[in-house]
Design an enzyme around this catalytic site. Structure first.
Site, PDB file in Angstrom:
ATOM      1  N   ASP A 135     -16.947 -12.933   5.888  1.00  0.00           N
ATOM      2  CA  ASP A 135     -16.506 -11.653   6.415  1.00  0.00           C
ATOM      3  C   ASP A 135     -16.624 -10.606   5.315  1.00  0.00           C
ATOM      4  O   ASP A 135     -16.084 -10.782   4.226  1.00  0.00           O
ATOM      5  CB  ASP A 135     -15.069 -11.770   6.917  1.00  0.00           C
ATOM      6  CG  ASP A 135     -14.750 -10.691   7.925  1.00  0.00           C
ATOM      7  OD1 ASP A 135     -15.690 -10.154   8.536  1.00  0.00           O
ATOM      8  OD2 ASP A 135     -13.565 -10.371   8.098  1.00  0.00           O
ATOM      9  N   HIS A 142     -12.559   2.225   5.493  1.00  0.00           N
ATOM     10  CA  HIS A 142     -11.591   1.130   5.544  1.00  0.00           C
ATOM     11  C   HIS A 142     -11.154   0.759   4.124  1.00  0.00           C
ATOM     12  O   HIS A 142      -9.959   0.581   3.857  1.00  0.00           O
ATOM     13  CB  HIS A 142     -12.222  -0.077   6.249  1.00  0.00           C
ATOM     14  CG  HIS A 142     -11.342  -1.286   6.323  1.00  0.00           C
ATOM     15  ND1 HIS A 142     -10.169  -1.314   7.050  1.00  0.00           N
ATOM     16  CD2 HIS A 142     -11.458  -2.512   5.744  1.00  0.00           C
ATOM     17  CE1 HIS A 142      -9.609  -2.512   6.931  1.00  0.00           C
ATOM     18  NE2 HIS A 142     -10.366  -3.254   6.141  1.00  0.00           N
ATOM     19  N   ARG A 150      -2.400   0.204  -2.229  1.00  0.00           N
ATOM     20  CA  ARG A 150      -2.076  -0.489  -3.480  1.00  0.00           C
ATOM     21  C   ARG A 150      -2.357   0.378  -4.704  1.00  0.00           C
ATOM     22  O   ARG A 150      -1.723   0.236  -5.731  1.00  0.00           O
ATOM     23  CB  ARG A 150      -2.925  -1.761  -3.616  1.00  0.00           C
ATOM     24  CG  ARG A 150      -2.581  -2.805  -2.592  1.00  0.00           C
ATOM     25  CD  ARG A 150      -3.261  -4.114  -2.970  1.00  0.00           C
ATOM     26  NE  ARG A 150      -2.556  -5.206  -2.327  1.00  0.00           N
ATOM     27  CZ  ARG A 150      -2.412  -6.417  -2.835  1.00  0.00           C
ATOM     28  NH1 ARG A 150      -2.916  -6.701  -4.015  1.00  0.00           N
ATOM     29  NH2 ARG A 150      -1.754  -7.347  -2.194  1.00  0.00           N
ATOM     30  N   GLU A 207      -8.884  -6.458  13.849  1.00  0.00           N
ATOM     31  CA  GLU A 207      -9.904  -5.766  13.061  1.00  0.00           C
ATOM     32  C   GLU A 207     -11.167  -5.702  13.912  1.00  0.00           C
ATOM     33  O   GLU A 207     -11.712  -6.736  14.307  1.00  0.00           O
ATOM     34  CB  GLU A 207     -10.194  -6.496  11.740  1.00  0.00           C
ATOM     35  CG  GLU A 207      -9.074  -6.354  10.723  1.00  0.00           C
ATOM     36  CD  GLU A 207      -9.487  -6.717   9.290  1.00  0.00           C
ATOM     37  OE1 GLU A 207     -10.465  -7.481   9.134  1.00  0.00           O
ATOM     38  OE2 GLU A 207      -8.834  -6.238   8.345  1.00  0.00           O
ATOM     39  N   GLU A 209     -14.834  -5.395  14.483  1.00  0.00           N
ATOM     40  CA  GLU A 209     -15.990  -5.677  13.628  1.00  0.00           C
ATOM     41  C   GLU A 209     -17.244  -5.940  14.462  1.00  0.00           C
ATOM     42  O   GLU A 209     -17.171  -6.252  15.645  1.00  0.00           O
ATOM     43  CB  GLU A 209     -15.731  -6.935  12.777  1.00  0.00           C
ATOM     44  CG  GLU A 209     -14.488  -6.866  11.917  1.00  0.00           C
ATOM     45  CD  GLU A 209     -14.473  -7.902  10.813  1.00  0.00           C
ATOM     46  OE1 GLU A 209     -15.523  -8.552  10.583  1.00  0.00           O
ATOM     47  OE2 GLU A 209     -13.419  -8.085  10.177  1.00  0.00           O
ATOM     48  N   ASP A 241     -11.426  -9.874  13.920  1.00  0.00           N
ATOM     49  CA  ASP A 241     -10.872 -10.706  12.855  1.00  0.00           C
ATOM     50  C   ASP A 241      -9.371 -10.423  12.745  1.00  0.00           C
ATOM     51  O   ASP A 241      -8.906  -9.751  11.826  1.00  0.00           O
ATOM     52  CB  ASP A 241     -11.589 -10.374  11.538  1.00  0.00           C
ATOM     53  CG  ASP A 241     -11.154 -11.298  10.411  1.00  0.00           C
ATOM     54  OD1 ASP A 241     -10.983 -12.493  10.666  1.00  0.00           O
ATOM     55  OD2 ASP A 241     -10.994 -10.801   9.278  1.00  0.00           O
ATOM     56  N   GLN A 248      -0.848 -11.471   4.469  1.00  0.00           N
ATOM     57  CA  GLN A 248      -1.958 -11.076   3.595  1.00  0.00           C
ATOM     58  C   GLN A 248      -1.460 -10.484   2.277  1.00  0.00           C
ATOM     59  O   GLN A 248      -1.976 -10.809   1.203  1.00  0.00           O
ATOM     60  CB  GLN A 248      -2.844 -10.065   4.337  1.00  0.00           C
ATOM     61  CG  GLN A 248      -4.169  -9.771   3.653  1.00  0.00           C
ATOM     62  CD  GLN A 248      -5.094  -8.884   4.489  1.00  0.00           C
ATOM     63  OE1 GLN A 248      -4.822  -8.602   5.657  1.00  0.00           O
ATOM     64  NE2 GLN A 248      -6.181  -8.449   3.899  1.00  0.00           N
ATOM     65  N   LYS A 261      -5.789 -14.703   7.841  1.00  0.00           N
ATOM     66  CA  LYS A 261      -6.989 -14.469   8.636  1.00  0.00           C
ATOM     67  C   LYS A 261      -7.399 -15.695   9.443  1.00  0.00           C
ATOM     68  O   LYS A 261      -8.114 -15.563  10.441  1.00  0.00           O
ATOM     69  CB  LYS A 261      -8.163 -14.135   7.700  1.00  0.00           C
ATOM     70  CG  LYS A 261      -7.936 -12.936   6.816  1.00  0.00           C
ATOM     71  CD  LYS A 261      -8.210 -11.652   7.567  1.00  0.00           C
ATOM     72  CE  LYS A 261      -8.292 -10.465   6.625  1.00  0.00           C
ATOM     73  NZ  LYS A 261      -8.774  -9.264   7.338  1.00  0.00           N
ATOM     74  N   THR A 368     -13.926  -4.509   9.017  1.00  0.00           N
ATOM     75  CA  THR A 368     -13.441  -3.473   9.923  1.00  0.00           C
ATOM     76  C   THR A 368     -14.370  -2.261   9.915  1.00  0.00           C
ATOM     77  O   THR A 368     -14.754  -1.773   8.862  1.00  0.00           O
ATOM     78  CB  THR A 368     -12.034  -3.027   9.483  1.00  0.00           C
ATOM     79  OG1 THR A 368     -11.197  -4.180   9.418  1.00  0.00           O
ATOM     80  CG2 THR A 368     -11.444  -2.032  10.458  1.00  0.00           C
TER      81      THR A 368
END
Lengths: 436, 436
Positions: A135, A142, A150, A207, A209, A241, A248, A261, A368
């Site tokens: 992935d 994204h 973060r 997500e 995708e 996903d 996470q 995931k 994503t």
């Protein structure tokens, strides 16, 4: 490569009255796997207008011959992989022969007509036996939106501009569209606490995708040049996903996402072939300014000129209450695949750049699909600013992350001037309560 | 569960003269896959002393019957998976029947003797068709040594103590022991520079690991309780998760290692069954002091008491120059699996804790096996302090990371008072020059 099958003047003699029939004009002819109403057994098919054509039955009836029949007969174990592993001329011959047989001006073969089933109500299965799922993380929007959580001052790491970032996913939990799954249990730290609990995830996300299916594989130790990457792509599919954001955050240092995931990932019903997508290539998204130039192995003129794909996605949410009330699903966002920073070719070339063997049926997720505006964001983490901003549904319900009973459907359409638009069908899944 | 097959008094009538025959006493009977010298085709076998018994030929000859024969016949596609998927009584019956037929006091069946091949010189293949490979990080010494490079003041993250950290690996590049592979190309940043190059890795490493093969799988959405984890373990194998440290540093944020690991991983020749390992269970390594107690789902009395395994590993290096000179390999380290902080049961329970489906043949790697002293470190990153401290070989060569032509062999032995020690055979691989 454009050919007679892309001719916008073509129409099929199969009726088009279903709500989603516009996804499946004769210019599309995507592959799927379904339970045959005639035999009760899984079989392979091609979607056309309101119907699915049972390819195995059609071949057995003698409607298909030559390379086309050989392609179908290669799928003896019931998966599409057999056809995908063959040289591209087999899938191409099958597409051409089906296109000719299904055209409005064709002499209708009764044996072929007997192999058509109404698509509505069919039980769709996973079409491809996927052995390796990786992935990617190819949207800069994204990456920026996630990185900001973060690293507010430095959301996009330098490596993002140097190569398409990716991680290995879990093939064993890839599930067919329509699969309902239990909310995962897992370890996470509740807000304001420091020690983890083992509980049902409170931050379940989707997500949106695009999945890329590998046709021809590669040998151990062999790289794939960017200019050769397209010949390893069999086709494309929608992909969800699903992600547990609280798991996470707790688990991802230092080795990346794992259980957040791997509880389930949903693949779309239909594999739209690379050949069907030929009219929908667009230039790759531009590099951001002020970043280092690409290394030569990820930079190639043809990829810059037509490495992008025009695919407009749509994410719909229908809660349990909306289902009970018979309300229509609410559209949460409409991401565009043409916004992706890295191309499908770059994903493949990067994956094989260390000599990693690709196998027929391997699935590469785009990551994503998110764009620069709020209406083009591909997951709730972004849409709700990591759960800080809730949104309202038409019936007055409020959401940040998914709740039990929620159904998420991803759909997509490709269009280009002078061509008939084609669609991807659905990639749907429903959240069941956690099993404690 | 101990039974007659573990009796230390048992000896086999098959001669034991080979250098590695001590790995394969009649108490071991590990499974492997090899090219039959009789037919030239892959077949399944069991190692015994100097020989391998061709199980398929022995079953065809009528030497095996009942559950044992049913177990072998389940492997029709040539992989061990068929037997692994069956209830444990089949592998158990096979072990018992082989133990009885190969004992020194048995009446030697001529048909059985005809199915024995000298092990020396046989071409060994991967025994298990692995669909999902996940790699853990269960050594606190390895975690501390690696963490120190990035976070000198805080090398071990709190999550390390809460659950066995892991990431998904790449199944398509698992290779048989003895496979030579090309040094990977990839992106990394040279010391003192800021922009990456695409070059042959300059920091190629091995990782000495134990692999755990899943027998009985689990369903999507189903968790595995820690006390039930042992019944999902079919057996154990050596594993070398070769790593390109320079690629790893550049690519691992934010989604973890990808191409730095996926170019090749080598699995050991032999699958030592969980039943053969019964005498070698030891208490799990103690928790570190001052850390939070385990969550109940990862804490169980039987796992604390006998969740550890007594396996002493050995890592040997033989360079091209040493091979030319006919010199013996140099032992680099002797890690002990009993030093691992997390147990095999905890790995399995954690992997399935979110409802992730386990499939027969899945491989779970322990992560690098490292202990508290320099002679028990399981990779060059640790042994050379990330390449800062070179070491000398007997012929005067110097090494930090691996050079072209280097062969790394991992071996292992389990011993316990009152039992006959058993070994794991070899897990070997040789570095070839990069393909530019």
């Amino acid at each position: 490569m454009l050919n007679e099958t892309h001719d916008p003047a073509l129409r099929s003699w199969v009726p088009s009255t279903a709500a989603d029939a516009a996804d499946f004009p004769i210019q599309n002819l995507p592959f799927g796997r379904f339970v045959s109403p005639a035999t009760g057994r899984p079989t392979l098919g091609v979607a056309i207008a309101d119907a699915v054509l049972d390819l195995v039955a059609a071949t057995a009836a003698g409607v298909l011959g030559g390379d086309a029949a050989e392609g179908v007969n290669a799928c003896r174990d019931g998966w599409l992989n057999g056809l995908m592993a063959l040289p591209a001329r087999h899938a191409s011959a099958l597409r051409r022969d089906l296109s000719r047989a299904l055209r409005a001006d064709a002499c209708i073969d009764k044996r072929l007509r007997a192999c058509l089933f109404l698509r509505r109500g069919l039980r769709m299965l996973r079409p491809v036996d996927v052995r390796n799922f990786s992935d990617f993380y190819t949207s800069i929007h994204h990456a920026r939106n996630c990185g900001r959580l973060r690293r507010p001052d430095n959301p996009v790491l330098p490596s993002f501009h140097a190569h398409p970032v990716a991680y290995h996913g879990r093939a064993s939990t890839l599930s067919a569209s329509g699969t309902a799954f239990h909310r995962p249990m897992g370890q996470f730290v509740r807000p304001g606490e420091s020690m983890p609990v083992f509980e049902a995830s409170q931050a379940l996300d989707f997500e949106c995708e695009l999945g890329v299916y590998v046709g021809q594989g590669s040998a151990l130790g062999e790289r794939i040049a960017l200019q050769d990457a397209p010949r390893h792509v069999f086709g494309f599919s929608l992909l969800n996903d699903w992600s547990a954001r609280d798991l996470q955050v707790w688990e991802s240092s230092p080795l990346g996402p794992f259980l957040s995931k791997s509880f389930v990932s949903t693949v779309g019903e239909w594999v739209v072939t690379a050949e069907a997508m030929a009219p929908f290539h667009v230039p790759a998204a531009p590099r951001e300014e002020g970043v280092a130039p690409l290394l030569p192995c990820l930079d190639e003129a043809a990829d810059r000129l037509q490495g992008g794909l025009s695919i407009d996605l749509e994410i719909r949410l229908r809660t349990a209450a909306m289902q009970r009330a018979g309300s229509a699903a609410m559209v949460l966002a409409r991401p565009r695949f043409s916004d992706q920073y890295w191309t499908v070719g770059q994903m493949l070339a990067h994956q094989a750049s260390n000599g990693c063997r690709l196998e027929t049926g391997d699935l590469l997720g785009s990551g994503t699909v998110s764009g620069p505006t709020d209406d083009r964001l591909g997951c709730l983490l972004e849409l709700t600013r990591a759960g800080q901003r809730s949104f309202m549904l038409p019936d007055g319900e409020e959401r940040t992350y998914l709740e039990d009973g929620d159904e998420v459907v991803i759909a997509a359409r490709s269009a280009a001037p002078g061509f008939v638009p084609i669609g991807f069908g659905a990639c749907a899944g429903t959240v069941l309560p956690a099993r404690r």
